[in-house]
Design a protein around this motif. Structure first.
Motif, PDB file in Angstrom:
ATOM      1  N   PRO A   1      56.993  -8.380 -51.562  1.00 18.56           N
ATOM      2  CA  PRO A   1      57.983  -7.859 -50.615  1.00 18.56           C
ATOM      3  C   PRO A   1      59.410  -7.900 -51.156  1.00 18.56           C
ATOM      4  CG  PRO A   1      56.517  -9.459 -49.574  1.00 18.56           C
ATOM      5  CD  PRO A   1      56.268  -9.537 -51.042  1.00 18.56           C
ATOM      6  N   VAL A   2      60.183  -6.874 -50.813  1.00 16.58           N
ATOM      7  CA  VAL A   2      61.606  -6.848 -51.123  1.00 16.58           C
ATOM      8  C   VAL A   2      62.332  -7.739 -50.118  1.00 16.58           C
ATOM      9  CG1 VAL A   2      63.680  -5.403 -51.180  1.00 16.58           C
ATOM     10  CG2 VAL A   2      61.525  -4.547 -52.122  1.00 16.58           C
TER      11      VAL A   2
ATOM     12  N   ILE B   1      53.584  -4.418 -57.939  1.00 23.69           N
ATOM     13  CA  ILE B   1      55.043  -4.514 -57.977  1.00 23.69           C
ATOM     14  C   ILE B   1      55.633  -3.163 -58.372  1.00 23.69           C
ATOM     15  CG2 ILE B   1      55.005  -6.970 -58.522  1.00 23.69           C
ATOM     16  CD1 ILE B   1      55.614  -6.257 -61.434  1.00 23.69           C
TER      17      ILE B   1
ATOM     18  N   ARG C   1      61.553  -1.652 -48.462  1.00 23.90           N
ATOM     19  CA  ARG C   1      61.701  -2.838 -47.619  1.00 23.90           C
ATOM     20  C   ARG C   1      60.741  -2.803 -46.431  1.00 23.90           C
ATOM     21  NH1 ARG C   1      68.257  -4.075 -47.474  1.00 23.90           N
ATOM     22  NH2 ARG C   1      68.068  -6.104 -48.482  1.00 23.90           N
TER      23      ARG C   1
ATOM     24  N   THR D   1      62.806  -9.324 -55.142  1.00 18.83           N
ATOM     25  CA  THR D   1      61.504  -9.402 -54.493  1.00 18.83           C
ATOM     26  C   THR D   1      60.980 -10.826 -54.564  1.00 18.83           C
ATOM     27  OG1 THR D   1      60.217  -8.930 -56.497  1.00 18.83           O
ATOM     28  CG2 THR D   1      60.968  -7.037 -55.198  1.00 18.83           C
ATOM     29  N   GLU D   2      59.978 -11.086 -53.742  1.00 20.54           N
ATOM     30  CA  GLU D   2      59.272 -12.355 -53.858  1.00 20.54           C
ATOM     31  C   GLU D   2      58.744 -12.497 -55.281  1.00 20.54           C
ATOM     32  OE1 GLU D   2      55.159 -14.458 -52.214  1.00 20.54           O
ATOM     33  OE2 GLU D   2      55.868 -12.567 -51.356  1.00 20.54           O
TER      34      GLU D   2
END
Length: 275
Positions: free
Chosen positions: A65-66, A142, A56, A80-81
């Motif tokens: 991003p988480v 990722i 994070r 995530t995004e």
């Protein structure tokens, strides 16, 4: 899953299944749900929670991003995004080797992503084309850091190695100490595949295979693939060396056929009105 509505299945890996989801605010997200047998392992759950806390903190332009997690749920999950686009694995399978300008932009983006990941004390451990999403804005890495959560569980399985063969550093195969240098090795292998230098036929001399890459990239990749992890460059050193080459990454980094593939992924995941 949690407050996220799952709308499609995106894929499945050793840790669990990844779904396309929609947040309460109608934002698309990627939701990874841990496999049931891992969820029943208390030690795995503790490691998973620690890794979620760590990832994070990772920011930067080239990661996903988480945004949320349910580490205490019956089936732990991570959100995530969502980055609309194919994986680099899919791109290479359908398009083949990429042009030098695209490989250069890929190299810069991956190095910058690893720099941010390592700055948070995280080692990816499983960098490979299927863990790189190709988007309009550049590559996105990722699944960073989460592979480590499976270590304790993995070690109870015969001949199980965390990571993907073909992208594993020598020390990952021999049980040596793991450092961020394992990601540098995987980075080099990813670029070899992207530029058409890999997979290597049996008996291939590495220096000869790397001639398919631009000279400055070939030199960097050769150093990344050194057997001794101490001799591999850090992400910051990679960025410095490629920046010194003087060649700028193009604004439109994708060849036309790949851009069409990205556009198809974007269109396929646009929610229907009222969905």
């Amino acid at each position: 899953m949690g407050r996220y509505r799952l709308t499609a299945r995106l894929g499945e890996g050793g840790m669990g299944t990844v779904y396309l989801g929609v947040s309460p605010g109608a934002r698309r997200v990627a939701v990874k749900v841990v496999r049931e047998e891992l969820a029943q392992d208390p030690s795995f759950r503790r490691r998973f929670a620690r890794e979620v806390d760590a990832v994070r903190r990772v920011g930067g332009f080239h990661t996903a991003p988480v945004v949320d997690a349910g580490t205490d749920d019956a089936r732990p999950w991570l959100v995530t995004e969502y980055i609309p686009g194919p994986s680099l694995h899919e791109v290479l399978r359908s398009h083949g080797a990429l042009p030098a300008t695209t490989v250069r932009t890929l190299a810069l983006g991956l190095a910058e992503a690893l720099e941010g990941i390592h700055a948070c004390g995280i080692i990816h451990r499983d960098l490979k084309p299927s863990n790189v999403v190709v988007s309009d804005a550049g590559p996105r890495v990722i699944d960073f850091g989460i592979a480590r959560a499976a270590d304790g569980t993995a070690l109870t399985r015969t001949d199980f190695v965390v990571g993907t063969r073909g992208f594993l550093a020598p020390e990952q195969l021999t049980g040596g100490p793991l450092t961020p240098a394992v990601d540098a090795y995987a980075f080099g292998m990813v670029l070899c595949h992207a530029g058409g230098a890999a997979p290597f036929p049996e008996g291939t001399v590495l220096e000869e295979a790397l001639r398919t890459l631009p000279a400055d990239l070939s030199a960097v990749v050769g150093d990344c693939l050194r057997q001794d992890p101490a001799g591999r460059p850090t992400p910051a050193e990679i960025l410095q060396r490629l920046s010194r080459s003087g060649e700028k990454a193009p604004g439109d980094w994708l060849p036309g056929a790949v851009r069409t593939l990205v556009a198809r992924h974007q269109a396929a995941t646009v929610p229907a009105p009222g969905a």
